[in-house]
Design a protein around this motif. Structure first.
Motif, mmCIF file in Angstrom:
data_model
loop_
_atom_site.group_PDB
_atom_site.id
_atom_site.type_symbol
_atom_site.label_atom_id
_atom_site.label_comp_id
_atom_site.label_asym_id
_atom_site.label_seq_id
_atom_site.Cartn_x
_atom_site.Cartn_y
_atom_site.Cartn_z
ATOM 1 N N GLU A 232 -1.181 -8.910 6.639
ATOM 2 C CA GLU A 232 -2.528 -8.560 7.032
ATOM 3 C C GLU A 232 -2.352 -6.915 6.863
ATOM 4 O O GLU A 232 -3.174 -6.516 6.374
ATOM 5 C CB GLU A 232 -2.817 -8.481 8.882
ATOM 6 C CG GLU A 232 -3.259 -10.254 9.298
ATOM 7 C CD GLU A 232 -4.814 -10.628 8.865
ATOM 8 O OE1 GLU A 232 -5.266 -9.594 8.054
ATOM 9 O OE2 GLU A 232 -4.842 -11.633 8.585
ATOM 10 N N SER A 233 -0.829 -6.778 6.739
ATOM 11 C CA SER A 233 -1.005 -5.554 6.490
ATOM 12 C C SER A 233 0.095 -4.945 5.362
ATOM 13 O O SER A 233 1.036 -4.208 5.588
ATOM 14 C CB SER A 233 -0.297 -4.640 8.086
ATOM 15 O OG SER A 233 -1.233 -4.846 8.822
ATOM 16 N N PRO A 234 -0.505 -5.396 3.975
ATOM 17 C CA PRO A 234 1.358 -4.993 3.787
ATOM 18 C C PRO A 234 1.539 -4.045 2.936
ATOM 19 O O PRO A 234 1.217 -2.976 2.894
ATOM 20 C CB PRO A 234 0.922 -5.855 2.248
ATOM 21 C CG PRO A 234 -0.696 -5.706 2.204
ATOM 22 C CD PRO A 234 -1.437 -5.497 3.297
ATOM 23 N N ALA A 235 2.743 -3.135 2.487
ATOM 24 C CA ALA A 235 3.039 -1.983 2.929
ATOM 25 C C ALA A 235 3.783 -1.993 1.577
ATOM 26 O O ALA A 235 3.740 -0.647 1.194
ATOM 27 C CB ALA A 235 4.688 -1.964 3.297
ATOM 28 N N SER A 236 2.795 -2.351 0.348
ATOM 29 C CA SER A 236 3.055 -1.726 -1.037
ATOM 30 C C SER A 236 2.469 -2.856 -1.443
ATOM 31 O O SER A 236 1.990 -4.034 -1.629
ATOM 32 C CB SER A 236 4.520 -2.001 -1.357
ATOM 33 O OG SER A 236 5.163 -3.117 -1.793
ATOM 34 N N ALA A 237 2.330 -2.340 -2.765
ATOM 35 C CA ALA A 237 1.773 -3.233 -3.675
ATOM 36 C C ALA A 237 2.027 -4.128 -4.203
ATOM 37 O O ALA A 237 1.822 -4.969 -4.612
ATOM 38 C CB ALA A 237 1.142 -2.372 -5.236
#
Ligand code: ADP
Ligand code: MG
Length: 350
Positions: A232-237
């Motif tokens: 749900e909240s990926p920290a990076s590309a």
């Protein structure tokens, strides 16, 4: 059977090079007692290297490995009491299933070795645990791939390891068996509660098996979080692109305006930094409406049913082709122009 001992693993600023190549580039990780953590990353990201160092099969150039706060790098593999299961850790071909599982117990130092009756009882208990008691007299060649890996796990657990390390244990199995074994492993772990690290390059497997997921790329940890966090909240590309199927579009952010090519998009830049960026939208989050209804417009090129959804190839004005997933009951005709509005999206610099 249930292991009540507390075992934590801590890795600090681990660096490992092969020649001039950095396989691990400053890895920090804590695994709590009784956790099942998945190391998830593409091939070559350093997962096996990290696991081998924790196991005591390899040593880092710099950094620390602490097991229960003690310096594990000062200990050999045996002293660390680690159980392993590898993708191709073949069972002994000339030994029955029973003897394969008994092996670790039979080669223990005399001082702690169990007597024959206790060994037999323990093997029986392990074969019950992996639900393969009925195969005890068979030889490895008479087992299916999935059965072999369950036996390999029973064998790894025989010596009551403090830590269990699994390196793509289901990697060589077909999709259906893999899915069954993942559920089986999760419930087995629930029962035995051994601190475990599970390596996989398969995001679905990681999200389904583990209570925490560590996403790796190029010898670094990109994100650590619950399966929900990383999805749900990926920290990076990288994480967004690797987990869940995403549409990825190169955009420019300038003065709060997001542009695709020379076309400004009706999308808030949020906190995105100015410059060349990537816009990510999950395939099922791109909603189809009439022309002019969304931030994008495009022509439907191709539609096919894909399990519970239909997957449509759409050529955006500007020329970029994307694939979206729409509900099966949404009418999509090849050649028609549609509006597309991302229900959710993220912009990452780069
Ligand atoms: P993963 O398990 O994520 O696929 P590995 O940890 O096996 O990745 O490997 C990480 C990188 O280190 C890869 O590029 C691999 O080629 C390299 N590597 C691993 N082991 C060795 C080795 N013994 N010698 C040279 N390079 C290695
Ligand atoms: Mg590997």
């Amino acid at each position: 059977m249930r292991d009540k001992t507390q075992v934590t693993i801590e890795v600090k600023d681990l660096v490992k090079t092969f020649g001039s190549f950095k396989a691990l580039d400053g890895v920090d990780l804590k695994v709590d007692s009784g956790e099942l953590v998945a190391l998830l990353g593409p091939s070559g990201s350093g997962k096996t290297t990290l696991l081998r160092i924790v196991a005591g099969l390899d040593w880092p150039d710099a950094g620390e490995v602490l097991i229960n706060g003690e310096d594990a790098l000062a200990q050999g593999a045996r002293e660390r009491h680690v159980g392993f299961v590898f993708q191709h850790y073949a069972l002994f071909r000339h030994m029955s299933v029973f003897e394969n599982v008994a092996f670790g117990l039979r080669v223990q130092p005399r001082a702690i070795r169990k007597d024959e009756a206790a060994i037999r009882a323990r093997v029986k208990e392990l074969l019950d645990l992996v639900q393969l008691d009925w195969l005890s007299d068979r030889y490895p060649s008479q087992l299916s791939g999935g059965q072999r890996q369950r036996i390999a796990l029973a064998r790894a657990l025989a010596i009551e390891p403090r830590i269990l390390l699994l390196d793509e244990p289901f990697g060589a199995l077909d999709a259906k068996v893999r899915k069954e074994l993942r559920r089986w492993l999760r419930s087995l772990h629930h029962e035995i509660n051994v601190t475990s690290i599970f390596v996989t390059h398969d995001q679905e497997e990681a999200l389904e098996v583990a209570n925490r997921v560590v996403v790796m790329d190029k010898g670094r940890i990109e994100q650590v979080g619950s399966p929900d966090d990383v999805y749900e909240s990926p920290a990076s590309a990288f994480v967004h692109g690797f987990i869940g199927e995403s549409i990825e579009l190169p955009v420019q952010v300038e003065g709060g305006v997001v542009r695709l090519g020379d076309r400004p998009l009706a999308l808030a830049a949020g906190g995105a930094a100015p410059g060349a960026s990537k816009l990510f939208v999950r395939r099922h989050d791109m909603l189809v409406g009439p022309p002019g209804s969304g931030a994008f417009e495009g022509a439907v090129q191709h539609v096919r049913n894909f399990g519970p959804v239909q997957r449509a190839e759409i050529v955006l004005s500007g020329g970029k082709t994307i694939e979206i997933d729409a509900p099966r009951d949404k009418e999509l005709r090849v050649g028609e122009t549609v509006g597309l509005e991302p229900r959710r999206y993220r912009i990452f610099a780069g």
